[in-house]
Design a protein around this motif. Structure first.
Motif, PDB file in Angstrom:
ATOM      1  N   TYR A 108       0.851  -1.185   0.000  1.00 38.69           N
ATOM      2  CA  TYR A 108       0.000   0.000   0.000  1.00 38.69           C
ATOM      3  C   TYR A 108       0.884   1.232   0.000  1.00 38.69           C
ATOM      4  CZ  TYR A 108      -3.297   3.544   1.576  1.00 38.69           C
ATOM      5  OH  TYR A 108      -4.057   4.679   1.682  1.00 38.69           O
ATOM      6  N   TYR A 163       0.939  11.970   0.426  1.00 37.71           N
ATOM      7  CA  TYR A 163       0.373  13.013   1.266  1.00 37.71           C
ATOM      8  C   TYR A 163       0.892  14.377   0.845  1.00 37.71           C
ATOM      9  CZ  TYR A 163      -1.420   9.524   4.522  1.00 37.71           C
ATOM     10  OH  TYR A 163      -2.108   8.480   5.079  1.00 37.71           O
ATOM     11  N   GLN A 218       1.388  18.218   2.384  1.00 32.52           N
ATOM     12  CA  GLN A 218       1.416  18.950   3.645  1.00 32.52           C
ATOM     13  C   GLN A 218       1.747  20.409   3.374  1.00 32.52           C
ATOM     14  OE1 GLN A 218       4.320  17.721   6.646  1.00 32.52           O
ATOM     15  NE2 GLN A 218       2.876  18.225   8.288  1.00 32.52           N
ATOM     16  N   LYS A 246       0.377  22.752   8.511  1.00 31.34           N
ATOM     17  CA  LYS A 246      -0.866  21.970   8.513  1.00 31.34           C
ATOM     18  C   LYS A 246      -0.566  20.473   8.558  1.00 31.34           C
ATOM     19  CE  LYS A 246      -3.736  25.446   6.310  1.00 31.34           C
ATOM     20  NZ  LYS A 246      -4.791  25.727   5.294  1.00 31.34           N
ATOM     21  N   ARG A 247      -1.620  19.709   8.717  1.00 27.30           N
ATOM     22  CA  ARG A 247      -1.463  18.254   8.821  1.00 27.30           C
ATOM     23  C   ARG A 247      -1.278  17.628   7.441  1.00 27.30           C
ATOM     24  NH1 ARG A 247      -6.454  15.490   7.806  1.00 27.30           N
ATOM     25  NH2 ARG A 247      -8.143  16.946   7.388  1.00 27.30           N
ATOM     26  N   PRO A 248      -0.601  16.488   7.358  1.00 28.15           N
ATOM     27  CA  PRO A 248      -0.530  15.783   6.075  1.00 28.15           C
ATOM     28  C   PRO A 248      -1.922  15.328   5.648  1.00 28.15           C
ATOM     29  CG  PRO A 248       1.070  14.917   7.654  1.00 28.15           C
ATOM     30  CD  PRO A 248       0.129  15.797   8.420  1.00 28.15           C
ATOM     31  N   ARG A 284      -2.662   0.465  -4.403  1.00 27.29           N
ATOM     32  CA  ARG A 284      -2.349  -0.843  -3.844  1.00 27.29           C
ATOM     33  C   ARG A 284      -1.482  -1.611  -4.823  1.00 27.29           C
ATOM     34  NH1 ARG A 284      -7.214  -3.696  -0.646  1.00 27.29           N
ATOM     35  NH2 ARG A 284      -7.768  -1.992   0.750  1.00 27.29           N
ATOM     36  N   PHE A 303       4.800  13.954   0.452  1.00 27.89           N
ATOM     37  CA  PHE A 303       5.443  12.788   1.045  1.00 27.89           C
ATOM     38  C   PHE A 303       4.873  11.515   0.438  1.00 27.89           C
ATOM     39  CE2 PHE A 303       7.808  14.723   4.441  1.00 27.89           C
ATOM     40  CZ  PHE A 303       7.084  15.844   4.813  1.00 27.89           C
ATOM     41  N   ASN A 334      -0.877  -0.372  10.796  1.00 29.78           N
ATOM     42  CA  ASN A 334      -0.890   0.904  10.093  1.00 29.78           C
ATOM     43  C   ASN A 334       0.402   1.680  10.227  1.00 29.78           C
ATOM     44  OD1 ASN A 334      -3.424   0.451   9.175  1.00 29.78           O
ATOM     45  ND2 ASN A 334      -4.414   1.436  10.901  1.00 29.78           N
ATOM     46  N   LYS A 335       1.534   1.000  10.246  1.00 31.96           N
ATOM     47  CA  LYS A 335       2.819   1.677  10.331  1.00 31.96           C
ATOM     48  C   LYS A 335       3.231   2.146   8.945  1.00 31.96           C
ATOM     49  CE  LYS A 335       7.712   0.898  11.196  1.00 31.96           C
ATOM     50  NZ  LYS A 335       8.737  -0.077  11.615  1.00 31.96           N
ATOM     51  N   LEU A 336       3.070   3.429   8.691  1.00 32.10           N
ATOM     52  CA  LEU A 336       3.516   3.992   7.422  1.00 32.10           C
ATOM     53  C   LEU A 336       4.987   4.397   7.542  1.00 32.10           C
ATOM     54  CD1 LEU A 336       0.544   6.328   6.437  1.00 32.10           C
ATOM     55  CD2 LEU A 336       1.129   4.117   5.457  1.00 32.10           C
ATOM     56  N   PHE A 344       7.606   6.777   5.771  1.00 36.34           N
ATOM     57  CA  PHE A 344       7.552   7.926   4.888  1.00 36.34           C
ATOM     58  C   PHE A 344       8.902   8.207   4.238  1.00 36.34           C
ATOM     59  CE2 PHE A 344       3.462  10.049   5.487  1.00 36.34           C
ATOM     60  CZ  PHE A 344       2.966   9.401   6.601  1.00 36.34           C
ATOM     61  N   GLY A 345       8.829   8.792   3.048  1.00 32.11           N
ATOM     62  CA  GLY A 345      10.016   9.375   2.446  1.00 32.11           C
ATOM     63  C   GLY A 345      10.316  10.713   3.112  1.00 32.11           C
ATOM     64  N   ALA A 346      11.415  11.330   2.715  1.00 35.25           N
ATOM     65  CA  ALA A 346      11.868  12.565   3.360  1.00 35.25           C
ATOM     66  C   ALA A 346      11.111  13.796   2.879  1.00 35.25           C
ATOM     67  CB  ALA A 346      13.361  12.744   3.136  1.00 35.25           C
TER      68      ALA A 346
END
Lengths: 114, 113
Positions: free
Chosen positions: B32, B36, B38, B42-44, B51, B89, B99-101, B103-105
């Protein structure tokens, strides 16, 4: 319908102190995850809780702990604060543990350690 | 564990041009891949996801492609607008493991008008 709410929005603490951050998930969501986002970087996974049980833990020291309450809200606790703990702490909620459906972030708590 | 690399770190485009952001992942079990956006302070916010059983997904001006063999996925934004300026991101996860995502930098996208 309220989204993911986090409190407080901003916080300033001194090195060595303890902090508690709070998160209320979207109504009906049973899973809460916590992330740390240092300025200029992507969020890093800290914990996931589902049905009050820890379902995942990231690579963070034992100074970080969390719990989830019967109403599915959650607290993140950080002891013995270090300058490097300064970051935006994000909470995300989702319906269940094993699906990303509806995975939604809150606006975060900006923690500054001085 | 999973590792996600994202390129470029910054991207400047003229309004109306296309923007492409690329990510690679290390765990072949990942299935998955969300993206995102951002905005400052603000929030992502999820803008699109894909998928592993799908090679491409489109939503108006945004599309994501996935190459499972090469373990990379890309975000394509066409007809960019100033309001597309933000940090983007990519992330990867194995859904069944929780649900452990990872993330890239991040990529700072600037759309110049």
């Amino acid at each position: 319908d309220a989204g993911v709410t986090q409190s407080p929005t901003h916080l300033i603490k001194t090195r060595g102190q303890h902090v508690t951050l709070r998160c209320s998930p979207i109504s009906g969501h049973k899973s809460v995850s916590w992330y740390q986002q240092v300025l200029g970087q992507g969020p890093q996974f800290i914990f996931q809780y589902y049905e009050k049980e820890e379902r995942g833990r990231g690579n963070f020291p034992d100074r970080f702990s969390a719990r989830q309450f019967p109403n599915y809200s959650s607290e993140l606790n950080v002891n013995a604060l270090l300058l490097g703990d300064s970051a935006l702490y994000l909470c995300a909620s989702s319906l269940t543990s094993g699906t990303p459906y509806g995975y939604t972030f809150g606006s975060g708590t900006r923690l500054t350690v001085v | 564990g999973e590792n996600v690399e994202q390129h470029p770190s910054t991207l400047s485009v003229q309004e109306g041009d296309s923007a492409v952001i690329k990510c690679t992942y290390s765990d072949s079990a990942s299935n998955y891949f969300p993206w995102y956006k951002q905005e400052l302070g603000k929030r992502p916010q999820l803008i699109i996801d894909i998928r592993s059983n799908v090679g491409e997904k489109k939503d108006q001006r945004i599309a994501v492609t996935l190459n499972k063999t090469a373990k990379h996925f890309s975000l394509h934004i066409t007809e960019t607008q100033p309001e597309d300026s933000a940090v983007y991101f990519c992330a990867a996860t194995v859904m069944e493991y929780g649900n452990k995502l990872v993330f890239g930098a991040g990529t700072i996208l600037r759309v110049k008008s």
